[in-house]
Motif scaffolding. Structure first.
Motif, mmCIF file in Angstrom:
data_model
loop_
_atom_site.group_PDB
_atom_site.id
_atom_site.type_symbol
_atom_site.label_atom_id
_atom_site.label_comp_id
_atom_site.label_asym_id
_atom_site.label_seq_id
_atom_site.Cartn_x
_atom_site.Cartn_y
_atom_site.Cartn_z
ATOM 1 N N TYR A 1 -0.489 -14.569 -4.764
ATOM 2 C CA TYR A 1 0.191 -13.639 -3.848
ATOM 3 C C TYR A 1 0.627 -12.402 -4.710
ATOM 4 C CZ TYR A 1 2.984 -11.580 -0.167
ATOM 5 O OH TYR A 1 3.370 -10.586 0.867
ATOM 6 N N ALA A 2 1.519 -12.794 -5.640
ATOM 7 C CA ALA A 2 1.929 -11.838 -6.564
ATOM 8 C C ALA A 2 0.902 -10.952 -7.221
ATOM 9 C CB ALA A 2 2.906 -12.363 -7.697
ATOM 10 N N ALA A 3 0.103 -11.346 -7.480
ATOM 11 C CA ALA A 3 -1.137 -10.769 -8.267
ATOM 12 C C ALA A 3 -1.849 -9.882 -7.035
ATOM 13 C CB ALA A 3 -2.033 -11.508 -8.804
ATOM 14 N N ALA A 4 -2.022 -10.427 -5.697
ATOM 15 C CA ALA A 4 -2.594 -9.708 -4.965
ATOM 16 C C ALA A 4 -1.810 -8.496 -4.338
ATOM 17 C CB ALA A 4 -3.094 -10.618 -3.740
ATOM 18 N N ILE A 5 -0.577 -8.753 -4.050
ATOM 19 C CA ILE A 5 0.111 -7.392 -3.603
ATOM 20 C C ILE A 5 0.229 -6.351 -4.529
ATOM 21 C CG2 ILE A 5 2.310 -8.541 -4.197
ATOM 22 C CD1 ILE A 5 1.622 -6.718 -0.830
ATOM 23 N N THR A 6 0.519 -6.904 -6.050
ATOM 24 C CA THR A 6 0.695 -5.974 -6.880
ATOM 25 C C THR A 6 -0.437 -4.901 -6.944
ATOM 26 O OG1 THR A 6 2.151 -7.307 -8.251
ATOM 27 C CG2 THR A 6 1.249 -5.465 -9.603
ATOM 28 N N ALA A 7 -1.668 -5.862 -6.859
ATOM 29 C CA ALA A 7 -3.027 -4.833 -7.222
ATOM 30 C C ALA A 7 -3.194 -4.151 -5.861
ATOM 31 C CB ALA A 7 -4.261 -5.981 -7.319
ATOM 32 N N CYS A 8 -3.068 -4.665 -4.911
ATOM 33 C CA CYS A 8 -3.289 -4.006 -3.577
ATOM 34 C C CYS A 8 -2.392 -2.710 -3.453
ATOM 35 C CB CYS A 8 -3.543 -4.660 -2.397
ATOM 36 S SG CYS A 8 -4.512 -5.908 -2.200
ATOM 37 N N SER A 9 -1.200 -2.884 -3.795
ATOM 38 C CA SER A 9 -0.214 -1.559 -3.582
ATOM 39 C C SER A 9 -0.434 -0.605 -4.695
ATOM 40 C CB SER A 9 1.285 -2.078 -3.570
ATOM 41 O OG SER A 9 1.433 -2.814 -4.975
ATOM 42 N N SER A 10 -0.925 -1.059 -5.820
ATOM 43 C CA SER A 10 -1.256 0.081 -6.764
ATOM 44 C C SER A 10 -2.372 0.989 -6.568
ATOM 45 C CB SER A 10 -1.631 -0.636 -8.239
ATOM 46 O OG SER A 10 -0.578 -1.562 -8.590
ATOM 47 N N ILE A 11 -3.228 0.527 -5.542
ATOM 48 C CA ILE A 11 -4.245 1.561 -5.381
ATOM 49 C C ILE A 11 -3.793 2.840 -4.461
ATOM 50 C CG2 ILE A 11 -6.132 -0.243 -5.692
ATOM 51 C CD1 ILE A 11 -6.405 -0.161 -2.661
ATOM 52 N N ILE A 12 -2.515 2.677 -4.082
ATOM 53 C CA ILE A 12 -1.869 3.892 -3.103
ATOM 54 C C ILE A 12 -1.580 4.892 -4.021
ATOM 55 C CG2 ILE A 12 0.236 4.573 -1.961
ATOM 56 C CD1 ILE A 12 0.459 1.563 -1.212
ATOM 57 N N GLY A 13 -1.475 4.592 -5.355
ATOM 58 C CA GLY A 13 -1.023 5.693 -6.473
ATOM 59 C C GLY A 13 -1.844 6.992 -6.536
ATOM 60 N N PRO A 14 -3.155 6.613 -6.852
ATOM 61 C CA PRO A 14 -3.875 8.117 -6.717
ATOM 62 C C PRO A 14 -4.268 8.743 -5.475
ATOM 63 C CG PRO A 14 -4.908 6.166 -7.813
ATOM 64 C CD PRO A 14 -3.829 5.570 -7.055
ATOM 65 N N ILE A 15 -3.767 8.165 -4.323
ATOM 66 C CA ILE A 15 -3.891 8.737 -2.938
ATOM 67 C C ILE A 15 -2.552 9.576 -2.718
ATOM 68 C CG2 ILE A 15 -4.294 8.450 -0.534
ATOM 69 C CD1 ILE A 15 -6.239 7.045 -2.421
ATOM 70 N N ILE A 16 -1.516 9.322 -2.925
ATOM 71 C CA ILE A 16 -0.305 10.078 -2.672
ATOM 72 C C ILE A 16 0.086 11.039 -3.682
ATOM 73 C CG2 ILE A 16 2.139 10.098 -2.296
ATOM 74 C CD1 ILE A 16 1.950 7.394 -1.039
ATOM 75 N N PRO A 17 -0.065 12.156 -3.461
ATOM 76 C CA PRO A 17 0.355 13.249 -4.883
ATOM 77 C C PRO A 17 1.330 13.130 -5.319
ATOM 78 C CG PRO A 17 0.718 14.332 -2.564
ATOM 79 C CD PRO A 17 0.056 12.732 -2.091
ATOM 80 N N PRO A 18 1.455 13.373 -6.694
ATOM 81 C CA PRO A 18 0.263 14.257 -7.292
ATOM 82 C C PRO A 18 -0.616 13.076 -7.932
ATOM 83 C CG PRO A 18 2.309 14.039 -8.823
ATOM 84 C CD PRO A 18 2.567 13.586 -7.450
ATOM 85 N N SER A 19 -1.709 13.500 -8.203
ATOM 86 C CA SER A 19 -2.835 12.631 -8.515
ATOM 87 C C SER A 19 -3.943 13.327 -9.365
ATOM 88 C CB SER A 19 -3.749 12.264 -7.225
ATOM 89 O OG SER A 19 -4.815 11.441 -7.589
ATOM 90 N N VAL A 20 -4.189 12.463 -10.466
ATOM 91 C CA VAL A 20 -5.144 13.044 -11.427
ATOM 92 C C VAL A 20 -6.460 13.028 -10.822
ATOM 93 C CG1 VAL A 20 -6.263 12.642 -13.856
ATOM 94 C CG2 VAL A 20 -3.770 12.395 -13.668
ATOM 95 N N VAL A 21 -6.686 12.131 -9.996
ATOM 96 C CA VAL A 21 -8.135 11.807 -9.228
ATOM 97 C C VAL A 21 -8.610 13.000 -8.742
ATOM 98 C CG1 VAL A 21 -9.313 10.298 -7.579
ATOM 99 C CG2 VAL A 21 -7.927 9.330 -9.290
ATOM 100 N N MET A 22 -7.494 13.801 -7.955
ATOM 101 C CA MET A 22 -7.442 14.768 -6.700
ATOM 102 C C MET A 22 -7.879 15.944 -7.995
ATOM 103 S SD MET A 22 -4.842 14.105 -3.960
ATOM 104 C CE MET A 22 -5.156 12.833 -2.628
#
Length: 425
Positions: free
Chosen positions: A134-155
């Motif tokens: 569960y700790a692994a799942a919540i960490t991985a799934c929350s981490s992908i919010i990063g490139p969505i909320i600015p600022p974002s290198v991906v954008m």
């Protein structure tokens, strides 16, 4: 066109680096279009792909994030969020999500957020009685919010690839989708914490909470400096990224006093390595993008999508499935530079709003980062948690379905992506 496609598929199957795949397939495609006279264009396309002034922001953003990591600013953010959620059941689970929102986007890669946050949060969650998977799942799934909320290198990379959308609009368009993703994860986290009886922590004394807030406040100013400068019109993207890097260096060295010369050097090394990867991908993607434009592949792709369904929503869902399939075997940036030059013109021809589709595409490619069979972000979190990958996959399913619901909402209601950018014009 066929030789270029064959070259692309063969090189990809034999495991050639993505940048080499794009360069060679573009080279083959250019030769088939016009023979040797077309080959002289390749070098010019590669140079133009990395010559934009906007791209100077990329190494600055990466350097800022690395300074935050090396200087221990992530610890300050976690302590503050822990003070907010301490008395709530499943507090560390919720903290994991909220820290990803505060930390959002500076690294431009979800896997980097996973490592930075996971190395702190996952051992602590295991120590307090949370299941390792569960700790692994919540960490991985929350981490992908990063490139969505600015600022974002991906954008920033997207705005360089497809120059019909400004990076300011992309930044503004990612705010609501990113917060929706965080809200969906928090809803699942609260439910699972209540159902499974995950532990509460002792209430944080008010004085301790205030000190935690004050300690984290300088770190929280980093994204505010970037967004405030850009959205107010006081600075360009490049200037804001430079100011943020100087600010992160100053508070790490003089306020927190946690940055040594060695740590700054380590941050520079990581910045150079990651920037080199990004710029090489952009240079070679410019070659492939040029070939796609000249050969009419985008037009053919639009026709193929139209024949699959007349419904705009179903067309978007089919494209999302394609993006997931591509994103499961490639990281976000390589997948973006490969597929965007083909798909985006096709979707614009079909009448879709380019900003709406851009945000949807970035969201879906990041969700693919936690999608089996590869899902590099989830795999990385499983390794940190020292748990079999299969168990981490099963634990991530509730969060994954929450993300699917967010994607459906974004597809159905373009205003979720376009409303805030519309206020800036």
């Amino acid at each position: 066109m066929t030789p270029a496609i064959i070259a692309f598929v063969v090189l990809l199957l034999i495991g050639a680096p993505v940048a080499v795949v794009m360069a060679m397939s573009g080279l083959v495609g250019g030769y088939t279009l016009g023979g040797e006279r077309m080959l002289g264009i390749i070098a010019d396309r590669m140079f133009s792909g990395v010559s934009g002034f906007l791209l100077i922001a990329v190494p600055y953003f990466i350097f800022t994030a690395e300074l935050m990591n090396q200087g221990g600013l992530t610890h300050k953010l976690i302590a503050f969020n822990n003070a907010l959620f301490g008395r709530v059941r499943g507090a560390l689970s919720h903290v994991n999500i909220s820290v990803s929102v505060f930390f959002a986007g500076l690294t431009g890669a979800a896997i980097t957020d996973t490592v930075a946050i996971g190395k702190i949060m996952i051992p602590e969650m295991k120590k307090q009685g949370y299941d390792a998977e569960y700790a692994a799942a919540i960490t991985a799934c929350s981490s992908i919010i990063g490139p969505i909320i600015p600022p974002s290198v991906v954008m920033v990379v997207y705005a360089t690839l497809l120059r019909d959308i400004s990076v300011i609009d992309l930044f503004a368009g990612g705010i609501i989708p990113g917060l929706l993703m965080a809200g969906a994860l928090l809803a699942v986290s609260f439910f699972l914490a209540w159902k499974r009886g995950y532990p509460k922590q002792a209430p944080t004394p008010f004085k301790v909470a205030i000190f935690a807030f004050l300690a984290a406040l300088p770190a929280m100013f980093v994204p505010l400096i970037i967004l405030g400068g850009i959205l107010s019109g006081l600075t360009t993207i490049t200037e804001a990224s430079g100011f943020a890097a100087v600010y992160a260096l100053a508070i790490g060295a003089f306020f927190y006093r946690s940055l040594s010369w060695h740590k700054v050097w380590q941050a520079l090394v990581v910045t150079v390595r990651f920037s080199g990867v990004v710029f090489f991908l952009l240079a070679t993607s410019a070659v492939l993008g040029w070939f796609v434009t000249r050969s009419g592949i985008a037009r053919d792709a639009a026709g193929l999508i139209t024949t699959a369904s007349d419904s705009a929503f179903l067309q978007l869902m089919l494209v999302c499935v394609l993006l997931i399939l591509i994103g499961t075997v490639m990281d976000v940036l390589p997948a973006l530079v490969v597929i965007a030059p083909v798909l985006v013109p096709a979707m614009i021809q079909l009448g879709f709003d380019p900003l709406h589709f851009a945000i949807l595409m970035i969201v879906v490619l990041n969700i693919a980062n936690v999608t089996p069979p590869v899902g590099m972000t989830l795999m990385t979190a499983a390794r940190i948690a020292e748990v079999p990958y299969e168990r981490a996959i099963l634990a991530s399913l509730p969060f994954y379905f929450a993300y699917v619901a967010v994607v459906v909402l974004l597809a159905l209601f373009p205003i979720l992506s376009t409303w805030i950018p519309s206020l800036l014009h």
